[in-house]
Design a protein around this motif. Structure first.
Motif, PDB file in Angstrom:
ATOM      1  N   GLU A 270       3.631  -0.371  -3.819  1.00  0.00           N
ATOM      2  CA  GLU A 270       3.802   0.672  -2.803  1.00  0.00           C
ATOM      3  C   GLU A 270       2.599   1.611  -2.749  1.00  0.00           C
ATOM      4  O   GLU A 270       2.319   2.222  -1.741  1.00  0.00           O
ATOM      5  CB  GLU A 270       5.059   1.496  -3.095  1.00  0.00           C
ATOM      6  CG  GLU A 270       6.354   0.796  -2.768  1.00  0.00           C
ATOM      7  CD  GLU A 270       6.604   0.674  -1.274  1.00  0.00           C
ATOM      8  OE1 GLU A 270       5.851   1.264  -0.488  1.00  0.00           O
ATOM      9  OE2 GLU A 270       7.553  -0.038  -0.913  1.00  0.00           O
TER      10      GLU A 270
ATOM     11  N   VAL B 260      13.541  -7.849  -1.070  1.00  0.00           N
ATOM     12  CA  VAL B 260      13.890  -6.491  -0.655  1.00  0.00           C
ATOM     13  C   VAL B 260      14.991  -6.601   0.405  1.00  0.00           C
ATOM     14  O   VAL B 260      15.170  -7.666   0.996  1.00  0.00           O
ATOM     15  CB  VAL B 260      12.675  -5.728  -0.051  1.00  0.00           C
ATOM     16  CG1 VAL B 260      11.606  -5.497  -1.097  1.00  0.00           C
ATOM     17  CG2 VAL B 260      12.098  -6.469   1.143  1.00  0.00           C
TER      18      VAL B 260
ATOM     19  N   THR C 153      14.748  -2.644   4.644  1.00  0.00           N
ATOM     20  CA  THR C 153      13.405  -2.292   4.163  1.00  0.00           C
ATOM     21  C   THR C 153      12.346  -3.073   4.936  1.00  0.00           C
ATOM     22  O   THR C 153      11.288  -2.542   5.284  1.00  0.00           O
ATOM     23  CB  THR C 153      13.288  -2.595   2.649  1.00  0.00           C
ATOM     24  OG1 THR C 153      14.318  -1.889   1.971  1.00  0.00           O
ATOM     25  CG2 THR C 153      11.936  -2.189   2.098  1.00  0.00           C
TER      26      THR C 153
ATOM     27  N   ARG D 285       9.489  -1.218   7.050  1.00  0.00           N
ATOM     28  CA  ARG D 285       8.069  -1.473   6.747  1.00  0.00           C
ATOM     29  C   ARG D 285       7.343  -2.027   7.970  1.00  0.00           C
ATOM     30  O   ARG D 285       6.194  -1.681   8.247  1.00  0.00           O
ATOM     31  CB  ARG D 285       7.948  -2.469   5.597  1.00  0.00           C
ATOM     32  CG  ARG D 285       8.250  -1.877   4.239  1.00  0.00           C
ATOM     33  CD  ARG D 285       8.118  -2.916   3.142  1.00  0.00           C
ATOM     34  NE  ARG D 285       8.491  -2.362   1.844  1.00  0.00           N
ATOM     35  CZ  ARG D 285       8.572  -3.069   0.724  1.00  0.00           C
ATOM     36  NH1 ARG D 285       8.298  -4.376   0.748  1.00  0.00           N
ATOM     37  NH2 ARG D 285       8.907  -2.512  -0.403  1.00  0.00           N
TER      38      ARG D 285
END
Lengths: 237, 186
Positions: free
Chosen positions: B90, B147, B151, B155
């Motif tokens: 991240e 994930v 998410t 993203r």
């Protein structure tokens, strides 16, 4: 609130990615017909997606240290057996014919013929990573055992790849087994020296001289992957 | 159905074919994530090696492609971990300031987009490229990157928004450095 603002950015993404269900898709189509702003938002999302696709249609080729891996040529299975030995034979003729004695050249030709007529038998790639003489000797003895454990009408290919400390096996100035290697080469065992290990040594100023007929064109990892893809047995020693 | 779907000889051949045929696609993806041909090639080789060695772990033939790309993603994580250049994915932004010769308008456009993609945090870059280049569904991307689907969507949203901004505001070529660098953003 404008109608187009009912649709979140995530919904617009889902639309251009084909992730909406038919009902939502129809709704968005209808709204975009009525709203120029919504239509523009959709166009922008689609444009980004298409730009990314366009940017990676052709990527730069890998800067390989060695030759093109066999996996990319689509040569698998038994084709490799014949093709590989043919390649060795051709390379021998073109690149190193000054070094080959007639007897060895004849043996390579015989090997090519044998490879073409080979019955199905497991081939082996032996991987030497240790610089310890006993480990090197174990690899050479394993190669010899594999050759001797075939019947007369069977043809087994055996290759030995050396990297890291194991490269010492194939360096003329340090190997204690030059004669054994030469004897195995006469029985068509092919030796590979990892190109990446050679590069690292040379970057440190070490001059690397390999025993005759060693192939320095592949990384160990590449050789392992391509041979395993071709169905070979792999042994790390 | 549980169990390895590649147990028989023909299935094993199918698996090897799948792995072999995926090589170029894996390389393109690795390149899009790293913008470094040499590193991309190394990652693909590691991926194929691991796939061939661990094929028994694959339980569902339909998930084989996602599985391969997951291995690729994990190889990249391992690489960064080993390099100790990042604390977590991240936090990572890959900055690619390479300056290849401009040959044509088309090449300029390609370079511009690649530079923009390379400025994205890696997780956003991965989601965008898996969706846009591989055509993976959101669910497959979620499975690949391990994930939740939500998410993936967020993203994707942030990544595309950032791309729009990057592509509007691109600095002139002469102002860019020549090296490819990795930056920690915290």
């Amino acid at each position: 609130m404008n109608k187009d603002e009912h649709f979140s950015e995530e919904q617009l993404n889902a639309f251009v990615d084909g992730e909406l269900d038919p009902e939502e898709k129809s709704q968005l189509f209808n709204e975009s017909e009525r709203s120029a702003k919504l239509d523009q938002r959709l166009c922008k999302q689609r444009k980004i997606k298409e730009l990314v696709q366009h940017a990676y249609e052709d990527v730069p080729p890998a800067r390989r240290l060695g030759g093109t891996p066999l996996a990319r040529t689509g040569l698998f299975g038994k084709t490799i057996a014949a093709g590989f030995f043919l390649a060795v034979g051709l390379s021998a003729g073109v690149v190193a014919h000054n070094y080959f004695d007639p007897g060895l050249r004849g043996e390579l030709v015989a090997a090519n013929a044998a490879a073409e007529q080979a019955v199905e038998i497991e081939n082996y790639l032996l991987h030497v990573v240790s610089g310890k003489p006993e480990q090197m000797l174990a690899a050479l003895e394993q190669a010899r055992f594999l050759l001797e454990s075939t019947d007369e009408d069977e043809f087994r290919q055996v290759e030995i790849i050396a990297n890291e400390q194991g490269l010492n096996l194939l360096r003329t100035d340090v190997t204690p087994f030059a004669e054994e290697i030469s004897a195995l080469q006469r029985r068509n065992v092919v030796f590979y020296a990892c190109s990446k290990t050679i590069q690292r040594l040379e970057e440190r100023g070490v001059k690397v001289e390999l025993v005759p007929y060693t192939n320095p064109d592949y990384t160990a990892l590449d050789r392992v992957v391509t041979r395993m893809q071709a169905g070979w047995k792999y042994e790390k020693i | 159905m549980a169990g390895n779907p590649f147990t028989g000889i023909s299935q094993r051949r199918a698996f090897k074919k799948l792995v072999g045929n995926s090589r170029d696609r894996l390389y393109r993806m690795a390149y899009a994530w790293t913008h470094n041909p040499h590193l991309a090639d190394d990652l693909v080789q590691q991926t194929l090696y691991k796939a061939l060695n661990n094929q028994k772990q694959l339980k569902d033939v339909g998930a084989a492609e996602a599985w391969l790309f997951r291995i690729l993603s994990n190889c990249l994580k391992d690489y960064y971990r080993a390099k100790r250049e990042v604390l977590s994915a991240e936090e990572l932004i890959i900055v690619n300031n390479r300056t290849p010769e401009y040959e044509s308008e088309e090449q300029q456009l390609v370079d511009k987009v690649r530079r923009a993609v390379s400025r994205l945090p890696l997780p956003q870059c991965q989601v965008i490229t898996l969706v846009d280049l591989e055509g993976f569904t959101y669910a497959t991307v979620a499975e690949t990157l391990e994930v939740p689907v939500g998410t993936v969507m967020s993203r994707l949203c942030r990544g595309r928004r950032a791309l729009r901004e990057f592509l509007v505001d691109v600095r002139p070529q002469s102002q860019l450095d020549r090296a490819t660098t990795l930056k920690r953003v915290k």
